[in-house]
Design a protein around this motif. Structure first.
Motif, PDB file in Angstrom:
ATOM      1  N   ASP A 148       4.719  23.495 -25.804  1.00 57.54           N
ATOM      2  CA  ASP A 148       5.251  24.590 -26.350  1.00 57.54           C
ATOM      3  C   ASP A 148       4.860  25.146 -26.502  1.00 57.54           C
ATOM      4  O   ASP A 148       5.274  26.591 -27.068  1.00 57.54           O
ATOM      5  CB  ASP A 148       5.652  23.243 -27.390  1.00 57.54           C
ATOM      6  N   GLN A 149       3.289  25.678 -25.780  1.00 60.55           N
ATOM      7  CA  GLN A 149       3.067  27.351 -26.128  1.00 60.55           C
ATOM      8  C   GLN A 149       3.674  28.692 -26.143  1.00 60.55           C
ATOM      9  O   GLN A 149       4.572  28.632 -24.704  1.00 60.55           O
ATOM     10  CB  GLN A 149       1.704  26.688 -25.468  1.00 60.55           C
ATOM     11  N   GLN A 150       4.051  28.756 -27.280  1.00 59.96           N
ATOM     12  CA  GLN A 150       4.555  30.322 -26.427  1.00 59.96           C
ATOM     13  C   GLN A 150       3.933  31.352 -26.024  1.00 59.96           C
ATOM     14  O   GLN A 150       2.330  32.038 -26.824  1.00 59.96           O
ATOM     15  CB  GLN A 150       5.209  30.982 -27.859  1.00 59.96           C
ATOM     16  N   VAL A 151       4.456  32.361 -25.503  1.00 65.31           N
ATOM     17  CA  VAL A 151       3.298  33.777 -24.902  1.00 65.31           C
ATOM     18  C   VAL A 151       3.299  34.408 -26.023  1.00 65.31           C
ATOM     19  O   VAL A 151       4.607  35.459 -26.269  1.00 65.31           O
ATOM     20  CB  VAL A 151       4.264  34.337 -23.375  1.00 65.31           C
ATOM     21  N   PRO A 152       2.021  34.919 -26.224  1.00 64.70           N
ATOM     22  CA  PRO A 152       2.030  36.220 -27.480  1.00 64.70           C
ATOM     23  C   PRO A 152       2.390  37.211 -27.230  1.00 64.70           C
ATOM     24  O   PRO A 152       1.489  37.902 -25.907  1.00 64.70           O
ATOM     25  CB  PRO A 152       0.377  35.321 -27.757  1.00 64.70           C
ATOM     26  N   ILE A 153       2.365  37.928 -27.523  1.00 66.49           N
ATOM     27  CA  ILE A 153       2.629  39.848 -26.820  1.00 66.49           C
ATOM     28  C   ILE A 153       2.459  40.609 -27.890  1.00 66.49           C
ATOM     29  O   ILE A 153       2.564  40.151 -29.125  1.00 66.49           O
ATOM     30  CB  ILE A 153       3.992  39.324 -26.421  1.00 66.49           C
ATOM     31  N   THR A 154       1.097  41.436 -27.917  1.00 65.61           N
ATOM     32  CA  THR A 154       1.246  42.389 -28.471  1.00 65.61           C
ATOM     33  C   THR A 154       1.782  43.811 -28.486  1.00 65.61           C
ATOM     34  O   THR A 154       1.677  44.073 -26.774  1.00 65.61           O
ATOM     35  CB  THR A 154      -0.678  42.547 -28.683  1.00 65.61           C
ATOM     36  N   ILE A 155       2.349  44.809 -29.020  1.00 67.56           N
ATOM     37  CA  ILE A 155       2.621  46.111 -28.856  1.00 67.56           C
ATOM     38  C   ILE A 155       2.132  47.035 -29.938  1.00 67.56           C
ATOM     39  O   ILE A 155       1.693  47.308 -30.714  1.00 67.56           O
ATOM     40  CB  ILE A 155       4.151  45.633 -29.708  1.00 67.56           C
ATOM     41  N   ASN A 156       1.488  47.944 -28.972  1.00 69.57           N
ATOM     42  CA  ASN A 156       0.457  48.709 -29.048  1.00 69.57           C
ATOM     43  C   ASN A 156       1.598  50.967 -29.469  1.00 69.57           C
ATOM     44  O   ASN A 156       1.519  50.609 -27.911  1.00 69.57           O
ATOM     45  CB  ASN A 156      -0.762  48.685 -29.118  1.00 69.57           C
ATOM     46  N   LYS A 157       1.166  51.494 -29.667  1.00 64.81           N
ATOM     47  CA  LYS A 157       1.672  52.642 -29.748  1.00 64.81           C
ATOM     48  C   LYS A 157       0.613  53.560 -29.458  1.00 64.81           C
ATOM     49  O   LYS A 157      -0.738  53.169 -29.883  1.00 64.81           O
ATOM     50  CB  LYS A 157       2.108  53.494 -30.851  1.00 64.81           C
ATOM     51  N   VAL A 158       0.998  54.211 -28.247  1.00 66.47           N
ATOM     52  CA  VAL A 158      -0.424  54.587 -27.658  1.00 66.47           C
ATOM     53  C   VAL A 158       0.130  56.825 -27.509  1.00 66.47           C
ATOM     54  O   VAL A 158       0.993  57.158 -27.727  1.00 66.47           O
ATOM     55  CB  VAL A 158       0.008  54.575 -26.121  1.00 66.47           C
ATOM     56  N   THR A 159      -0.627  57.408 -28.209  1.00 67.42           N
ATOM     57  CA  THR A 159      -0.738  58.975 -27.472  1.00 67.42           C
ATOM     58  C   THR A 159      -2.171  58.847 -26.581  1.00 67.42           C
ATOM     59  O   THR A 159      -2.909  58.428 -26.097  1.00 67.42           O
ATOM     60  CB  THR A 159      -1.203  59.421 -28.527  1.00 67.42           C
TER      61      THR A 159
END
Length: 420
Positions: A148-159
């Motif tokens: 049941d574990q969900q895949v974590p996703i992290t969204i980072n904006k870059v320059t």
């Protein structure tokens, strides 16, 4: 005090003290209160608190009775459950069938079952189904948790720095500026919807009463015209100032509400002071204020073209259509495709840019120089339209044309050539 401010304050006081203004300010609050009160009343009146659970094998029913979210009572027989429901000893009866591979459930209730309650019960039964399936296939609790574990996703904006390396962009309160951008756009449209006709009526009132000759003997036509516009703008700003503290108080008062709490939790102004957030807010406010002045002037022009205040509703319709195209077009493309060429082009067209550019700014799809160019263009066009509309008002203020708005507009253009 100058004659301009005397006229502006006179219009302001007259509008603020009127019953129409009081109704316009209180109506959203009253309807909001009634909506909340009726929802609360219906929720309390039809609330399902005690739920009886019948299960032939008793296993799932006993597990559900341990739930802290619901008050489940295990029922020994289906007949007993139906009798308790009929005598209002329970609010609902949940009948379970565990004889098949998939758990079957039926909920009986004498009152309407709210959608939120249905979803919660469905989620709880899905969890029970997972546990039954795990037992059937011999899975441990740890193995079931891994499935049941969900895949974590992290969204980072870059320059990209000067060396061409990618750097993580610092948190700049993106959610907060998104809320501010959309709120300001909505406020601009609401101002136009509420005050376009009021501005036109203010300009047309004296003209319809045929007392303009007396008024113009003591003040300039342009001063009278701009004073009227400023007075109504001040009325609109007053209404906004009334709503802002009420809105903040409402958020604080209902901060623990299950619908408002997630919204407040998502708001983040950043962990440090951000010049980018400040600049974005300044640009957005600049577009909104210039848009208010632009549409106020157009509404005033429409009012100057009619002979009586009763005719202003038809005269301001083109102004409303212009605003609706900018508002709804901007919202649609900001949700579907922020890179749309249509949204990009309209963000540089005065009158539409007041809606489109703030939405592009909060979505970070436009550079600061481009946004500044659009704002300067907006301000310049506003200034030019104000000057031209003042001359038009001076030319047609004593002219009465019964052939319609378009004919009055054409005649006003001809008369403008004679005005210095």
């Amino acid at each position: 005090m100058s004659k301009f401010w005397i006229i502006a304050l006179n219009v302001y006081k007259k509008q603020v003290r009127s019953a129409a203004f009081l109704i316009m300010v209180l109506a959203p609050l009253v309807f909001g209160g009634l909506y909340y009160g009726m929802g609360k009343f219906m929720s309390d009146a039809s609330s399902i608190d005690k739920i009886g659970v019948y299960d032939q094998q008793q296993m799932v029913a006993n597990a559900l009775s341990q739930s802290k979210e619901f008050n489940f009572n295990v029922i020994q027989s289906l007949k007993q459950g139906e009798q308790q429901l009929a005598k209002d000893k329970i609010d609902a009866l949940l009948i379970l069938d565990t004889s098949k591979d998939v758990l079957q459930a039926k909920l009986l209730a004498k009152e309407n079952v709210e959608t939120s309650l249905q979803l919660k019960i469905r989620m709880l039964l899905n969890q029970m189904q997972h546990q039954l399936s795990a037992q059937k296939f011999g899975l441990s609790a740890q193995q079931l948790a891994q499935l049941d574990q969900q895949v974590p996703i992290t969204i980072n904006k870059v320059t990209v720095n000067s060396q061409g390396h990618l750097l993580k962009k610092q948190d700049d309160g993106a959610v907060a500026q998104m809320i501010i951008g959309f709120a300001c756009t909505i406020i601009l449209f609401l101002f136009i919807a509420n005050y376009a006709n009021i501005i036109a009526q203010e300009v047309a009132t004296e003209k319809g009463s045929r007392i303009m000759e007396i008024i113009l003997s003591s003040t300039k036509a342009s001063t009278h015209y701009y004073g009227k516009i400023m007075g109504v703008i001040l009325v609109g700003l007053t209404q906004m100032l009334v709503y802002i503290p009420l809105f903040i108080f409402g958020l604080y008062q209902f901060r623990d509400n299950e619908q408002i709490a997630p919204f407040l939790a998502s708001i983040d102004f950043g962990t440090h002071f951000s010049w980018a957030l400040l600049v974005n807010i300044v640009l957005i406010v600049g577009f909104v204020l210039s848009g208010i002045v632009q549409y106020a002037v157009l509404s005033a022009v429409a009012g100057s073209l009619v002979n009586r205040a009763e005719e202003t509703s038809k005269a301001v319709m083109p102004v409303m259509y212009l605003a609706m195209i900018g508002y709804f077009g901007g919202l649609i493309f900001s949700f579907t495709n922020t890179q749309s060429p249509i949204l990009t082009v309209t963000s540089y067209i005065p009158y539409w840019s007041s809606f489109a550019m703030p939405l592009r700014i909060v979505n970070e799809v436009v550079s600061y120089p481009s946004a500044c160019i659009s704002l300067v263009l907006n301000i310049l066009v506003t200034a030019v339209v104000m000057i031209l509309s003042g001359k038009m008002y001076k030319a047609n203020v004593l002219v009465y044309n019964d052939k319609g708005v378009l004919a009055a507009f054409k005649e006003s253009l001809k008369l403008m050539k004679t005005v210095k």
